[in-house]
Design an enzyme around this catalytic site. Structure first.
Site, short mmCIF file in Angstrom:
data_model
loop_
_atom_site.label_atom_id
_atom_site.label_comp_id
_atom_site.label_asym_id
_atom_site.label_seq_id
_atom_site.Cartn_x
_atom_site.Cartn_y
_atom_site.Cartn_z
N ASP A 184 0.66 3.73 5.94
CA ASP A 184 0.90 3.39 4.54
C ASP A 184 0.58 4.57 3.61
OD1 ASP A 184 1.89 0.85 4.76
OD2 ASP A 184 -0.06 -0.10 4.70
N GLN B 115 0.77 -1.25 0.00
CA GLN B 115 0.00 0.00 0.00
C GLN B 115 0.80 1.30 0.00
OE1 GLN B 115 -3.33 2.37 2.70
NE2 GLN B 115 -2.96 0.25 3.20
N GLY C 290 -7.44 20.21 19.31
CA GLY C 290 -7.08 21.63 19.26
C GLY C 290 -7.67 22.42 20.42
N GLY C 291 -7.80 23.70 20.22
CA GLY C 291 -8.23 24.59 21.29
C GLY C 291 -9.74 24.74 21.43
N GLU D 47 1.49 -1.25 8.12
CA GLU D 47 0.64 -0.14 8.59
C GLU D 47 0.55 0.01 10.12
OE1 GLU D 47 -1.44 2.35 7.02
OE2 GLU D 47 -1.64 2.91 9.11
N1 CAO Z 1 12.29 -9.62 -9.58
C1 CAO Z 1 13.00 -10.36 -8.74
N2 CAO Z 1 12.91 -10.28 -7.40
C2 CAO Z 1 12.03 -9.39 -6.92
C3 CAO Z 1 11.25 -8.59 -7.73
C4 CAO Z 1 11.41 -8.73 -9.15
N3 CAO Z 1 10.71 -8.00 -10.00
N4 CAO Z 1 10.48 -7.80 -6.95
C5 CAO Z 1 10.75 -8.12 -5.69
N5 CAO Z 1 11.70 -9.08 -5.64
C6 CAO Z 1 12.28 -9.71 -4.46
C7 CAO Z 1 13.07 -8.74 -3.63
O1 CAO Z 1 14.31 -8.49 -4.18
C8 CAO Z 1 13.14 -9.51 -2.32
O2 CAO Z 1 14.18 -10.45 -2.38
P1 CAO Z 1 15.29 -10.66 -1.23
O3 CAO Z 1 14.50 -10.87 0.04
O4 CAO Z 1 16.01 -11.88 -1.68
O5 CAO Z 1 16.12 -9.47 -1.17
C9 CAO Z 1 11.84 -10.30 -2.29
O6 CAO Z 1 11.30 -10.17 -3.58
C10 CAO Z 1 10.80 -9.85 -1.29
O7 CAO Z 1 10.66 -8.43 -1.25
P2 CAO Z 1 10.31 -7.75 0.13
O8 CAO Z 1 11.35 -8.10 1.12
O9 CAO Z 1 10.11 -6.32 -0.05
O10 CAO Z 1 8.89 -8.41 0.49
P3 CAO Z 1 8.41 -9.08 1.86
O11 CAO Z 1 7.12 -9.71 1.53
O12 CAO Z 1 9.45 -9.95 2.49
O13 CAO Z 1 8.17 -7.84 2.84
C11 CAO Z 1 7.26 -5.70 3.48
C12 CAO Z 1 7.09 -6.97 2.65
C13 CAO Z 1 6.13 -4.75 3.12
C14 CAO Z 1 7.19 -6.03 4.99
C15 CAO Z 1 8.64 -5.08 3.16
O14 CAO Z 1 8.72 -4.90 1.77
C16 CAO Z 1 8.90 -3.77 3.86
O15 CAO Z 1 9.18 -3.72 5.06
N6 CAO Z 1 8.88 -2.66 3.08
C17 CAO Z 1 9.21 -1.34 3.57
C18 CAO Z 1 8.14 -0.78 4.45
C19 CAO Z 1 6.82 -0.72 3.74
O16 CAO Z 1 6.64 -0.16 2.68
N7 CAO Z 1 5.82 -1.27 4.44
C20 CAO Z 1 4.45 -1.05 4.02
C21 CAO Z 1 3.88 -2.12 3.26
S1 CAO Z 1 2.16 -1.78 3.16
O17 CAO Z 1 1.58 -2.20 4.64
#
Ligand code: CAO
Length: 415
Positions: free
Chosen positions: A168, A17, A247-248, A139
């Site tokens: 988010d 998001q 607020g106030g 979030e």
């Molecule tokens: N081709 C190849 N690999 C890809 C890719 C693509 N097009 N797109 C994504 N990937 C890979 C990434 O490189 C990553 O690989 P590694 O772990 O080996 O480095 C993997 O996919 C997973 O990506 P991710 O770590 O971002 O995803 P996740 O599900 O593990 O975590 C989240 C999700 C949201 C917790 C994490 O991305 C995060 O903390 N983001 C920053 C904060 C954020 O935006 N949070 C809000 C999300 S909305 O509530």
């Protein structure tokens, strides 16, 4: 008529998001947002909370309007080369991967900057540099670490998260401002830069008034507009203030006719000082206008509970819309508690484009929230979200890949 961000090419590595909110806004302002997704899967929200089997969820469709989608495996050596070529020709790369993921793919800031010194690289992360920088964040985690949860809810209940997605969508909004600001600075310096918004920081920015209150509490030990005053003790930290106004001008949520069966038959009532005389008249308490216990804001502060209870005796006799109509006649600020059903059906929001009906080839018609920011010279037309990889061939052709190269990339699984 042109769009404000026409000509700006954005490589959109966002998912879930926070990031997609940001790039959707930029797309509404006319940027060419190219969502880069993993083949076969794509943004995880495509299949989260699905209401129609096999069809992109509303979660996805409502956050990815006006974008194009390509599939690209950025861990595949050929895929990496494609991305490098795209970086050379784009303006902004936006991502909200877990910390370090972009680096692990081999796309460090230094590498990107070398490929294209004008490139702006924008990131959402859960935390800024410090002890928690490596943590993944969603979030509600952001709401908890940014000061929102500890200050939301009632004094006698646990911390509470809000329905507004301030972690988010709030952070996405902050990031969008960072990106357009960096684009503006680039027009003078010719250089790109990194833009980082941490979700903790974004939430805290929205909870600014609570840090204000912390310092008032530290100094005075008491905050007279809080519901804790004067009957209960304040602790060391800003307490949860229920429905009190931040607020106030004191305010509270009051029951209206039908509250026994309708969970949203309530109105937010603000006892704004300049209209205190009108409030007394409307609720049938004309004697309060001159009475020393009620005549001034200061005198009213220790009696707010009793004042709101008296006002509620009046609001309970009318529907929330009747209360609003009467109060508006006297310019008394108030707000009926609108349900999502009422908001979805509100004609004025349809007319302004704040709620839009969009047609999707697989799901049919659905509602989405349009652009809340209205530019007079750059009107927004909301278009449906893209199917996974719908624009892969078209986009690669625009970035200089011929048909043979695209076929070869497909054969090695890079796209
Ligand atoms: N081709 C190849 N690999 C890809 C890719 C693509 N097009 N797109 C994504 N990937 C890979 C990434 O490189 C990553 O690989 P590694 O772990 O080996 O480095 C993997 O996919 C997973 O990506 P991710 O770590 O971002 O995803 P996740 O599900 O593990 O975590 C989240 C999700 C949201 C917790 C994490 O991305 C995060 O903390 N983001 C920053 C904060 C954020 O935006 N949070 C809000 C999300 S909305 O509530």
């Amino acid at each position: 008529m042109g769009k404000a961000l026409e000509g700006v090419r954005i490589l959109d590595f966002t998912h879930v998001q926070s990031g997609p909110t940001c790039t959707q806004l930029l797309a509404w302002f006319g940027a060419d947002v190219i969502k880069i997704e993993r083949a076969g899967a794509g943004d995880v929200t495509r299949d989260q909370l699905r209401d129609i089997p096999g069809v992109d969820s509303l979660y996805f469709t409502m956050l990815n309007s006006n974008k194009r989608s390509i599939t690209l495996d950025t861990k595949n050596p050929e895929g990496k080369r494609v991305l490098e070529q795209m970086i050379e020709q784009a303006d902004v790369l936006v991502e909200n991967f877990a910390p370090g993921a972009l680096d692990r793919m081999g796309f460090t800031w230094e590498h990107i900057h070398k490929l294209n010194p004008k490139m702006i690289v924008a990131s959402v992360k859960g935390f800024g540099p410090g002890p928690y920088e490596d943590c993944k964040v969603y979030e509600n985690v952001a709401q908890c670490v940014g000061g929102s949860a500890s200050t939301t809810g009632f004094d006698d209940g646990p911390p509470m998260v809000t329905g507004a997605q301030i972690g988010d969508s709030g952070t996405g909004l902050h990031l969008a401002l960072g990106i357009v600001t960096a684009l503006y600075q680039r027009t003078m310096t010719g250089r790109g830069q990194r833009v980082l918004t941490a979700m903790q920081d974004g939430v805290l920015n929205l909870c600014r008034v609570k840090l204000r209150d912390q310092q008032r509490l530290d100094r005075n030990g008491v905050m007279e507009e809080y519901p804790q005053y004067p009957n209960s003790e304040f602790g060391e930290a800003v307490p949860r203030a229920g429905n009190a106004s931040g607020g106030g001008q004191p305010g509270w949520i009051l029951k209206c006719k039908g509250w026994e069966t309708d969970p949203n038959a309530y109105i937010y009532f603000i006892t704004q000082a300049p209209v205190w005389g009108s409030i007394c008249k409307v609720i049938g308490k004309p004697e309060w206008v001159e009475h020393p216990d009620y005549a001034t804001p200061k005198a009213r502060l220790p009696r707010l509970k009793q004042i709101f209870a008296t006002i509620e005796h009046w609001t309970e006799t009318k529907t929330k819309f009747e209360v609003m109509a009467i109060l508006n006649e006297y310019h008394i600020p108030c707000g009926p508690i609108l349900s999502m059903k009422e908001i979805a059906e509100e004609p004025s929001l349809r007319e302004t484009g704040t709620i839009v009906e969009v047609d999707h080839p697989e799901r049919g018609k659905y509602l989405t929230v349009g652009n809340p920011i209205k530019l007079s010279d750059s009107p927004t037309h909301v278009e449906r979200s893209p199917l996974l990889g719908e624009h892969t061939d078209e986009v690669l052709a625009e970035f200089g890949f011929n048909r043979q190269q695209v076929t070869a990339l497909r054969e090695v699984g890079a796209i």
